[in-house]
Design a protein around this motif. Structure first.
Motif, short mmCIF file in Angstrom:
data_model
loop_
_atom_site.label_atom_id
_atom_site.label_comp_id
_atom_site.label_asym_id
_atom_site.label_seq_id
_atom_site.Cartn_x
_atom_site.Cartn_y
_atom_site.Cartn_z
N UNK A 1 0.81 -1.22 0.00
CA UNK A 1 0.00 0.00 0.00
C UNK A 1 0.84 1.27 0.00
N UNK B 1 1.38 2.83 -3.43
CA UNK B 1 0.19 3.46 -4.03
C UNK B 1 0.08 4.92 -3.61
N UNK B 2 0.42 5.18 -2.36
CA UNK B 2 0.37 6.55 -1.85
C UNK B 2 1.35 7.44 -2.62
N UNK C 1 0.29 8.17 -6.32
CA UNK C 1 -0.74 9.21 -6.45
C UNK C 1 -0.19 10.60 -6.19
N UNK C 2 0.63 10.71 -5.14
CA UNK C 2 1.18 12.02 -4.80
C UNK C 2 2.12 12.52 -5.90
#
Lengths: 414, 414
Positions: free
Chosen positions: A72, A75-76, A79-80
């Motif tokens: 996970x 994924x952060x 996106x950022x």
């Protein structure tokens, strides 16, 4: 249009400021006319936190759930990073592993990449997307579950994308500015290499120079991906970092290009083992089953039907190795006179593809060590390296001496 | 086999210990013979951290990337919950929204659920899985991108699963032990309700009792899902918490079941507006376009072709409302004598489905407020509630007075 892969490790995306700095490097490559695929790691520390939670929850965890949790963090960051690029007016979007999809086998926790279909990203590039930001380290199994590629797997993700999308180069941004002739903490004479051959990098990576995941180098070698290691924290230049490439792209090379070491090794010797067919298997099969990472193996000459068998392993696996040998002996599969353990050794290796065509490297190495009265306990050689075990207290001295002896401070590859 | 949905909010899964406590509650329901679908939120604080990063990176963010980032917290909890259950020898696995798949429309950031196909989970239940742990709050758009359902969306996820899988009940575990007749911080006489009708819960939810996301209650009402709100932090019993259910499942009810309030309201009056067709639209269309959440609207009687138009909105939207009205006036769409703003009011509402068949509730309310010399500034009524605006300083007193007047401290339902 030419494609470029850029990979940013955890320290390069550790916070929003660093993500912005990384995005600026991406913007420059877009301005240079590349379509860019950016591979990101999790912010530094995040994956360790997640792994810690999994370990605490379930020591013998279900690897499928481990993968669902620890993937996970990437994924952060993906996106950022996409948002940061959009703020710079660069058309970008994030892709999670399953969205690409990056297809792997079902070996959760250390999955192998099987295929990266290019249609989805190609379609978006054709629509005007200039940067695809891909969450590294993760893929999707044949059963539709999330897989991870093992620690450092984002390097492998990057190289696999470079191969699949026929990228002109794969730039690995990290917290060091390249590959060195040896560890700069041990000798200030350590010199950054401008270029290094895949084979040399593989030996250095597995010998403890923790710059690139070994699998990523193997993959780059197999698919001929030009791999560059460079720092996120230094001014960019065309010649920054180290290019890991095919041998024939390196004009002139030293015979030896690096001195690697591994500090915490142990040497174990089984004295007076029967010298008969099958005895090596009787020793090393139980060790492998017990999960002992045996590295060097040396069998001495036989006398009176008996021989001595010496091997090395990480020092923290000695107890496990002793138990495996004792159990095999108790089962009557093995007999020997004595088990001698030396937990105070380290491994020093000299590496260079030039060794293939030059003789005398080993002799020069032994001579240099002798000059410092460093006793050599075990020797092994391969086509492009010579490794020795010596007492751990000599580690720094041995590395410095060999670095001097092979004149690695002088630039020779150009 | 009967299906049960259990949803755990952020404070109920805030750390590994709490996840373990939640897992024990799941284990009990498995032992009771249920196949359980567990919906989890992110660990408390995680989603706020992610939202903060997105806001800082890109104030006018691409909602698709927002969703990709902020949905990651739920994935972590889902995996950890599955591992915790496995440690208790309960066959469990985690499901991310796209794996179920929970299909939504493409309204990123506040997507609507369109369909939850049951085949994937049904197949695993048939193979022996006893618990499906589903990451709440997230789904997948028709374009294959991750969507989120808006803050509090895990409640809606839970109810949607309960409807799709025909669950016997949907238990929402949270940090309060049920729905109260009013805020217990305002009067210690506040009493937990054993049952409450969907319609009442909807009025209470939208009036500021922040126990359940409003959409989840609407969905439960539409599909007849029995919804129970109960605490993760108290001993379990069959009658714990509050059951939100259809009216006909409540044997006997008070006429009024709750007193709700909303503290930070403002009252705005346009004095001497032309009383002509279209004037309401001329006022409220510009307000809506400016994003002002107009709540109560009251039009006084007309004198000499002029009328006064009063409305309420959150106090922090007053400046925006004033600007919208000024702009509309400048464009010649609106004319009025004066704009009177009162930023020191609050809204008090009494709610109860019994009002449908009982008269005199409003009269009793006004009488009670008069008894404390509380002046009523605006009144609106609906089928099951009466709301008034009063000066903010009277908030606590008004709530206490109305709670007493309707004798809400006495159990009347059941």
């Amino acid at each position: 249009m030419s494609r470029l892969v850029m990979k940013f490790g955890g320290t390069s995306v550790a916070n929003l400021d660093r993500i912005k700095r990384a995005a600026k490097r991406v913007a420059r490559e877009v301005a240079n006319g590349h379509e860019v695929i950016v591979i990101v790691s999790a912010m530094s520390g995040k994956t360790n936190e997640l792994v810690g939670w999994v370990d605490e929850t379930s020591p013998l965890y279900d690897a499928r759930e481990y993968d669902a949790v620890v993937s996970s963090g990437e994924n952060v960051t993906a996106g950022l990073m996409a948002l940061t690029l959009q703020e710079m007016d660069i058309p970008a979007r994030s892709w999670q592993g399953w969205q690409v999809p990056l297809k792997t086998n079902g070996a959760h926790g250390s999955a192998r990449i099987e295929e990266i279909p290019t249609d989805n990203l190609d379609a978006k590039f054709a629509e005007g997307m200039q940067v695809a930001v891909v969450a590294g380290f993760q893929g999707i199994s044949p059963e539709g579950r999330i897989t991870t590629l093992g620690r450092g797997g984002s390097d492998t993700t990057a190289v696999a994308f470079a191969a699949a999308f026929d990228a002109v180069r794969c730039d690995i941004y990290t917290d060091v500015d390249g590959v060195y002739t040896t560890d700069p903490r041990i000798t200030s004479k350590a010199r950054k290499l401008d270029r290094i051959a895949f084979e040399e990098m593989l030996e250095l990576a597995s010998l403890g120079a923790k710059v690139l995941q070994t699998r990523s180098v193997e993959l780059a070698m197999r698919y001929g991906v030009k791999l560059r290691v460079l720092s996120s924290f230094e001014e960019y230049s065309e010649t920054a970092g180290t290019l890991v490439c095919a041998e024939d792209e390196i004009m002139e090379s030293h015979v030896v290009n690096g001195v690697a070491y591994s500090r915490d090794e142990a040497k174990m010797t089984l004295v007076n083992v029967d010298d008969r067919p099958g005895v090596a298997a009787a020793i090393f099969v139980p060790l492998a089953q017990a999960g002992v990472n045996v590295d060097m193996i040396v069998q001495n000459i036989s006398e009176g039907g008996k021989t001595d068998m010496t091997f090395s392993c990480p020092v923290d696996q000695v107890a496990r190795a002793e138990k495996a040998i004792k159990d095999a002996t108790d089962r009557g599969e093995l007999s020997y006179g004595d088990l001698v353990v030396d937990s105070d050794v380290c491994k020093i290796s000299v590496v260079g593809i030039g060794m293939r065509s030059h003789t005398g490297v080993a002799a020069k190495m032994f001579e240099a060590l002798m000059g410092d009265n460093i006793n050599i306990k075990v020797i092994t050689t391969s086509e492009i390296k010579v490794s020795v075990l010596v007492d751990r207290k000599y580690l720094e001295l041995a590395v410095q001496t060999l670095h001097d002896a092979f004149e690695l401070e002088k630039a020779g590859d150009a």
